[in-house]
Design a protein around this motif. Structure first.
Motif, mmCIF file in Angstrom:
data_model
loop_
_atom_site.group_PDB
_atom_site.id
_atom_site.type_symbol
_atom_site.label_atom_id
_atom_site.label_comp_id
_atom_site.label_asym_id
_atom_site.label_seq_id
_atom_site.Cartn_x
_atom_site.Cartn_y
_atom_site.Cartn_z
ATOM 1 N N SER A 171 -15.471 45.028 1.295
ATOM 2 C CA SER A 171 -16.238 44.185 2.227
ATOM 3 C C SER A 171 -15.977 42.706 2.011
ATOM 4 C CB SER A 171 -17.733 44.475 2.074
ATOM 5 O OG SER A 171 -18.168 44.186 0.752
ATOM 6 N N ALA A 172 -15.072 42.382 1.061
ATOM 7 C CA ALA A 172 -14.737 40.983 0.753
ATOM 8 C C ALA A 172 -15.992 40.187 0.408
ATOM 9 C CB ALA A 172 -13.999 40.341 1.923
ATOM 10 N N THR A 173 -16.830 40.786 -0.460
ATOM 11 C CA THR A 173 -18.128 40.199 -0.799
ATOM 12 C C THR A 173 -18.236 39.952 -2.293
ATOM 13 O OG1 THR A 173 -19.167 41.370 1.044
ATOM 14 C CG2 THR A 173 -20.630 40.542 -0.658
ATOM 15 N N LEU A 174 -18.897 38.845 -2.640
ATOM 16 C CA LEU A 174 -19.218 38.542 -4.027
ATOM 17 C C LEU A 174 -20.737 38.539 -4.169
ATOM 18 C CD1 LEU A 174 -18.697 37.538 -6.930
ATOM 19 C CD2 LEU A 174 -18.627 35.202 -6.007
ATOM 20 N N ASP A 175 -21.264 39.387 -5.042
ATOM 21 C CA ASP A 175 -22.699 39.449 -5.305
ATOM 22 C C ASP A 175 -22.997 38.792 -6.644
ATOM 23 O OD1 ASP A 175 -23.424 40.903 -2.968
ATOM 24 O OD2 ASP A 175 -22.647 42.724 -3.891
ATOM 25 N N LEU A 176 -23.890 37.826 -6.641
ATOM 26 C CA LEU A 176 -24.308 37.141 -7.858
ATOM 27 C C LEU A 176 -25.783 37.415 -8.107
ATOM 28 C CD1 LEU A 176 -22.621 33.629 -7.422
ATOM 29 C CD2 LEU A 176 -21.874 35.472 -8.928
ATOM 30 N N THR A 177 -26.084 37.981 -9.273
ATOM 31 C CA THR A 177 -27.474 38.213 -9.674
ATOM 32 C C THR A 177 -27.742 37.440 -10.959
ATOM 33 O OG1 THR A 177 -27.455 40.436 -8.705
ATOM 34 C CG2 THR A 177 -29.191 39.938 -10.280
ATOM 35 N N ILE A 178 -28.718 36.549 -10.893
ATOM 36 C CA ILE A 178 -29.075 35.725 -12.050
ATOM 37 C C ILE A 178 -30.519 36.046 -12.410
ATOM 38 C CG2 ILE A 178 -29.298 33.385 -12.950
ATOM 39 C CD1 ILE A 178 -27.288 32.524 -10.761
ATOM 40 N N GLU A 179 -30.761 36.402 -13.668
ATOM 41 C CA GLU A 179 -32.121 36.735 -14.078
ATOM 42 C C GLU A 179 -32.397 36.220 -15.488
ATOM 43 O OE1 GLU A 179 -32.261 40.949 -13.673
ATOM 44 O OE2 GLU A 179 -31.368 41.327 -15.640
ATOM 45 N N GLY A 180 -33.665 35.866 -15.706
ATOM 46 C CA GLY A 180 -34.071 35.337 -17.004
ATOM 47 C C GLY A 180 -35.492 34.825 -16.977
ATOM 48 N N ASN A 181 -35.935 34.275 -18.126
ATOM 49 C CA ASN A 181 -37.308 33.782 -18.250
ATOM 50 C C ASN A 181 -37.483 32.370 -17.705
ATOM 51 O OD1 ASN A 181 -38.111 36.141 -19.560
ATOM 52 N ND2 ASN A 181 -37.538 35.358 -21.575
ATOM 53 N N ALA A 182 -36.377 31.657 -17.517
ATOM 54 C CA ALA A 182 -36.474 30.251 -17.110
ATOM 55 C C ALA A 182 -36.114 30.049 -15.643
ATOM 56 C CB ALA A 182 -35.562 29.391 -17.981
ATOM 57 N N ILE A 183 -36.160 31.123 -14.863
ATOM 58 C CA ILE A 183 -35.796 31.020 -13.450
ATOM 59 C C ILE A 183 -36.717 30.059 -12.715
ATOM 60 C CG2 ILE A 183 -35.734 32.279 -11.271
ATOM 61 C CD1 ILE A 183 -33.313 32.811 -12.955
ATOM 62 N N ASP A 184 -38.029 30.166 -12.965
ATOM 63 C CA ASP A 184 -38.993 29.299 -12.268
ATOM 64 C C ASP A 184 -38.732 27.832 -12.558
ATOM 65 O OD1 ASP A 184 -40.255 31.318 -10.982
ATOM 66 O OD2 ASP A 184 -41.874 31.539 -12.444
ATOM 67 N N LYS A 185 -38.536 27.505 -13.843
ATOM 68 C CA LYS A 185 -38.362 26.111 -14.245
ATOM 69 C C LYS A 185 -37.067 25.520 -13.679
ATOM 70 C CE LYS A 185 -37.907 23.179 -18.343
ATOM 71 N NZ LYS A 185 -36.590 22.642 -18.015
ATOM 72 N N ASN A 186 -35.987 26.292 -13.704
ATOM 73 C CA ASN A 186 -34.668 25.788 -13.301
ATOM 74 C C ASN A 186 -34.257 26.255 -11.911
ATOM 75 O OD1 ASN A 186 -34.252 24.512 -15.830
ATOM 76 N ND2 ASN A 186 -33.659 26.469 -16.727
ATOM 77 N N ASN A 187 -35.227 26.718 -11.151
ATOM 78 C CA ASN A 187 -34.933 27.308 -9.846
ATOM 79 C C ASN A 187 -34.097 26.379 -8.969
ATOM 80 O OD1 ASN A 187 -34.994 28.578 -7.325
ATOM 81 N ND2 ASN A 187 -37.005 29.451 -7.703
ATOM 82 N N GLU A 188 -34.579 25.161 -8.761
ATOM 83 C CA GLU A 188 -33.893 24.211 -7.873
ATOM 84 C C GLU A 188 -32.543 23.797 -8.426
ATOM 85 O OE1 GLU A 188 -34.828 23.548 -4.856
ATOM 86 O OE2 GLU A 188 -36.552 24.870 -5.163
ATOM 87 N N ALA A 189 -32.486 23.565 -9.764
ATOM 88 C CA ALA A 189 -31.220 23.158 -10.386
ATOM 89 C C ALA A 189 -30.173 24.261 -10.275
ATOM 90 C CB ALA A 189 -31.454 22.798 -11.853
ATOM 91 N N ILE A 190 -30.609 25.516 -10.441
ATOM 92 C CA ILE A 190 -29.687 26.646 -10.304
ATOM 93 C C ILE A 190 -29.163 26.727 -8.875
ATOM 94 C CG2 ILE A 190 -29.513 29.168 -10.326
ATOM 95 C CD1 ILE A 190 -31.460 29.189 -12.670
ATOM 96 N N LYS A 191 -30.046 26.532 -7.907
ATOM 97 C CA LYS A 191 -29.635 26.573 -6.502
ATOM 98 C C LYS A 191 -28.593 25.502 -6.216
ATOM 99 C CE LYS A 191 -34.119 28.235 -4.800
ATOM 100 N NZ LYS A 191 -35.297 27.881 -3.961
ATOM 101 N N GLU A 192 -28.814 24.285 -6.752
ATOM 102 C CA GLU A 192 -27.860 23.196 -6.533
ATOM 103 C C GLU A 192 -26.499 23.538 -7.136
ATOM 104 O OE1 GLU A 192 -29.507 19.628 -8.067
ATOM 105 O OE2 GLU A 192 -31.223 19.609 -6.686
ATOM 106 N N ASN A 193 -26.504 24.072 -8.351
ATOM 107 C CA ASN A 193 -25.237 24.443 -8.987
ATOM 108 C C ASN A 193 -24.531 25.559 -8.226
ATOM 109 O OD1 ASN A 193 -25.430 22.544 -10.989
ATOM 110 N ND2 ASN A 193 -26.158 23.940 -12.573
ATOM 111 N N ILE A 194 -25.313 26.525 -7.725
ATOM 112 C CA ILE A 194 -24.713 27.629 -6.958
ATOM 113 C C ILE A 194 -24.126 27.106 -5.650
ATOM 114 C CG2 ILE A 194 -25.195 29.768 -5.713
ATOM 115 C CD1 ILE A 194 -25.013 30.108 -8.724
#
Length: 246
Positions: A171-194
């Protein structure tokens, strides 16, 4: 413990043999027929035999009683040790859970103090990976190797969270799953990096869609706090976010 078990088995078999032997002797004595013609000497000897066997019965009962008492003591001792070991292991397990909970809280505090690494201006050199060979040959070994390299390259820019990259060549697809305890704190920063990562990976013409999912592992349910998709219609276009769920 094995020795005690062997002693109990041997003792049990010995007691059974002794009881059966005594019953056999008693049955044999009872089967002796006394007729009117039996001599006094015979009756006297028979009486002596009965008394002797009765004495042996009493001694056998005494020995069996002692043996049963010893077996009961051994069984009680074994059960006590077994229960003591269970209580000890339960206590150790409870202490281990408490220590793990303390470590988990300390880890969360440490994670909360760590700032997310900004995405590098030069990018992650994603195009140097063997994308073309993967999509042409579609070998599982090559796929796993590329997914691992991709996860390792992206890992420093999602904090101390786990990242799983899965490439679907059909399907020419890349699935990225990120999980951890600090998702809430770094939510916006992770989105920017992604988002910056998606801009860079647009150079990979073999891909047509990227799916992102952020899972918070603070709870046992591993709640998805954010998910989105990036798509494009032509390989020369940049990816655009087409769906998003908070």
């Amino acid at each position: 413990m094995e020795v005690i078990g062997l002693i109990l088995i041997v003792s049990g078999i010995s007691i059974m043999c002794m009881v059966l032997y005594r019953l056999f002797i008693q049955k044999q004595i009872q089967n002796i027929t006394i007729s009117e013609d039996s001599s006094k000497e015979f009756l006297k000897k028979l009486e002596i035999v009965k008394r002797n066997e009765l004495s042996k019965h009493v001694i056998a009962i005494f020995i069996i009683s002692i043996a049963l008492s010893m077996m009961l003591i051994l069984i009680t001792s074994r059960l006590y040790k077994f229960n003591y070991k269970i209580d000890y292991l339960s206590s150790q397990n409870s202490n281990l859970k408490d220590n793990l909970e303390i470590l988990r809280k300390q880890q969360t505090k440490i994670i909360d103090q760590i700032e997310l690494t900004p995405y590098p201006e030069k990018g992650l050199q994603i195009k140097t990976l063997e994308w073309r060979d993967l999509f042409i040959n579609q070998e599982k070994k090559a796929q796993h190797s590329l997914e691992m390299q991709l996860s390792q390259k992206l890992a420093p820019y999602v904090g101390l969270n786990n990242i799983l990259a899965v490439v679907n060549t059909h399907s020419a697809t890349l699935d990225l799953t990120i999980e951890g305890n600090a998702i809430d704190k770094n939510n916006e920063a992770i989105k920017e990096n992604i988002d910056l990562f998606v801009v860079e990976i647009s150079e990979i013409s073999e891909l047509s869609q990227i799916n992102l999912k952020l899972n918070d592992t603070k709870s046992d349910s591993h709640q998805t706090v954010y998910s989105c998709s990036y798509t494009r219609n032509d390989k020369d276009e940049d990816f655009k976010r087409t769906s998003m769920e908070n």
